[in-house]
Design an enzyme around this catalytic site. Structure first.
Site, short mmCIF file in Angstrom:
data_model
loop_
_atom_site.label_atom_id
_atom_site.label_comp_id
_atom_site.label_asym_id
_atom_site.label_seq_id
_atom_site.Cartn_x
_atom_site.Cartn_y
_atom_site.Cartn_z
N TYR A 27 0.32 -7.25 -9.16
CA TYR A 27 -0.88 -7.36 -8.33
C TYR A 27 -1.74 -8.59 -8.64
CZ TYR A 27 0.40 -2.62 -7.06
OH TYR A 27 1.08 -1.53 -6.60
N HIS A 30 -2.32 -6.05 2.29
CA HIS A 30 -1.75 -5.59 1.02
C HIS A 30 -1.50 -6.80 0.14
CE1 HIS A 30 -1.23 -1.48 2.28
NE2 HIS A 30 -0.79 -1.95 3.43
#
Length: 149
Positions: free
Chosen positions: A23, A100
């Site tokens: 991430y 996302h």
């Protein structure tokens, strides 16, 4: 000035700590700060929120019906599980852009299905933290296009 509600779902409060190899190292506060800069550039205001609770996301979507001009949403895990959130988003008459950090289509098979995408105007995934400014830029374009119609 148009207002864009930026909604963030569960575990995104842990960005920068949780699996940075996947991430990235940006925190949600870093992303929020970037969003405010990009929003100002486009003449829009950002209402940036995060919750780990599905019902709170749904309540925020309901409030957006009269309190926002567009929604950018990273529903995180609820993307793949929440028909209730999808149904709430389907009630909106304003632009919705799903974002996302990772490319959900290159992840585990259960992440390939997005209930949010079924009702979103656009999906931005795999651009990391830069996906949020991209989503705001696209929302700005959609709002301008709608004003021109």
């Amino acid at each position: 000035m148009p207002t864009v509600l930026v909604l963030n779902g569960p575990n995104l409060n842990l960005l920068g700590l949780r699996e940075p190899e996947l991430y990235g190292s940006d925190t949600l506060a870093d992303i929020e700060a970037r969003c405010h800069v990009v929003a100002a550039h486009h003449g829009i205001e950002v209402d940036f929120r995060q919750t780990n609770h599905e019902g709170e996301l749904i309540e925020a979507v309901h409030a957006a019906r009269t309190g926002a001009d567009a929604v950018v949403i990273n529903a995180a895990g609820y993307t793949h599980t929440s028909v209730a959130l999808r149904d709430a988003l389907a009630t909106l008459d304003i632009p919705v852009v799903e974002v996302h950090l990772t490319n959900i289509h290159r992840r585990e098979p259960y992440r390939h299905r997005s209930f949010v995408a079924e009702v979103a105007d656009a999906l931005i995934c795999g651009a990391g933290a830069h996906g949020y400014p991209l989503a705001l830029t696209h929302v700005s374009h959609l709002l301008a296009k709608g004003a021109a119609s």
